[in-house]
Design a protein around this motif. Sequence first.
Motif, PDB file in Angstrom:
ATOM      1  N   GLN A  15       2.384  -7.288   2.417  1.00  0.00           N
ATOM      2  CA  GLN A  15       3.177  -7.876   3.495  1.00  0.00           C
ATOM      3  C   GLN A  15       2.639  -9.267   3.800  1.00  0.00           C
ATOM      4  O   GLN A  15       1.422  -9.446   3.923  1.00  0.00           O
ATOM      5  CB  GLN A  15       3.067  -7.010   4.758  1.00  0.00           C
ATOM      6  CG  GLN A  15       3.578  -5.602   4.570  1.00  0.00           C
ATOM      7  CD  GLN A  15       5.100  -5.558   4.601  1.00  0.00           C
ATOM      8  OE1 GLN A  15       5.690  -5.513   5.655  1.00  0.00           O
ATOM      9  NE2 GLN A  15       5.700  -5.564   3.432  1.00  0.00           N
ATOM     10  N   SER A  25       2.391  -2.180   2.803  1.00  0.00           N
ATOM     11  CA  SER A  25       3.268  -1.172   3.390  1.00  0.00           C
ATOM     12  C   SER A  25       3.717  -0.183   2.331  1.00  0.00           C
ATOM     13  O   SER A  25       3.667  -0.475   1.125  1.00  0.00           O
ATOM     14  CB  SER A  25       4.488  -1.833   4.042  1.00  0.00           C
ATOM     15  OG  SER A  25       5.262  -2.477   3.056  1.00  0.00           O
ATOM     16  N   GLN A  58      -2.421   0.770  11.694  1.00  0.00           N
ATOM     17  CA  GLN A  58      -1.094   1.185  11.237  1.00  0.00           C
ATOM     18  C   GLN A  58      -0.023   0.882  12.280  1.00  0.00           C
ATOM     19  O   GLN A  58      -0.251   1.049  13.474  1.00  0.00           O
ATOM     20  CB  GLN A  58      -1.088   2.695  10.973  1.00  0.00           C
ATOM     21  CG  GLN A  58      -2.096   3.154   9.961  1.00  0.00           C
ATOM     22  CD  GLN A  58      -2.193   4.668   9.889  1.00  0.00           C
ATOM     23  OE1 GLN A  58      -1.264   5.385  10.272  1.00  0.00           O
ATOM     24  NE2 GLN A  58      -3.322   5.165   9.404  1.00  0.00           N
ATOM     25  N   HIS A  90       3.323   0.279   7.941  1.00  0.00           N
ATOM     26  CA  HIS A  90       2.637  -0.994   7.719  1.00  0.00           C
ATOM     27  C   HIS A  90       1.150  -0.793   7.986  1.00  0.00           C
ATOM     28  O   HIS A  90       0.781  -0.188   8.999  1.00  0.00           O
ATOM     29  CB  HIS A  90       3.168  -2.064   8.672  1.00  0.00           C
ATOM     30  CG  HIS A  90       4.638  -2.312   8.539  1.00  0.00           C
ATOM     31  ND1 HIS A  90       5.150  -3.238   7.668  1.00  0.00           N
ATOM     32  CD2 HIS A  90       5.693  -1.743   9.160  1.00  0.00           C
ATOM     33  CE1 HIS A  90       6.471  -3.245   7.766  1.00  0.00           C
ATOM     34  NE2 HIS A  90       6.826  -2.339   8.664  1.00  0.00           N
TER      35      HIS A  90
END
Length: 155
Positions: A15, A25, A58, A90
């Motif tokens: 990401q 992710s 997270q 994520h």
Amino acid sequence: MFDNYLVRADSLKNQTRNGEVVGFSIAVRNANYRGVYLSLHNGYYIEVDGVEYPVCQQTFEINGAPPRDFGETRLAVHEHWDYDDEAILHISSPGGLTPGVHTLRFQQSVLASYGYMPTDEEWVKNPPKPGTGAGSDKTPHIVTYLLELNERGEH
């Protein structure tokens, strides 16, 4: 039972934000065939290549809402995650992951949405730590996946 279907095999991606890799992710699904309210979702045990990423790193993206931490999802008592809906998990990790195949160890922590267990009240107040097996509903074991980093773009 549904362990083989919890992570989409081609979903591991780095990401980026403002041109900088800020983490990675994966696309995840719910193990409970009835679905669950988000308030029952405690996060994940995530280990990639021997490195554990705790719940505080997270965020969770579902139902068209921006990514939220699990403190925020605990308040989503009327928002449902249906069994067949894919979510994006994520993980904050500056630099992300290197290209290639990675070993992911994974366990979803979702409190059972029916019945009475002696631990229910305590777990609502103090959710169990993902990876311990406590509060894992339909995923009582840590599952291992081999995933290749997909550099074709973000989710």
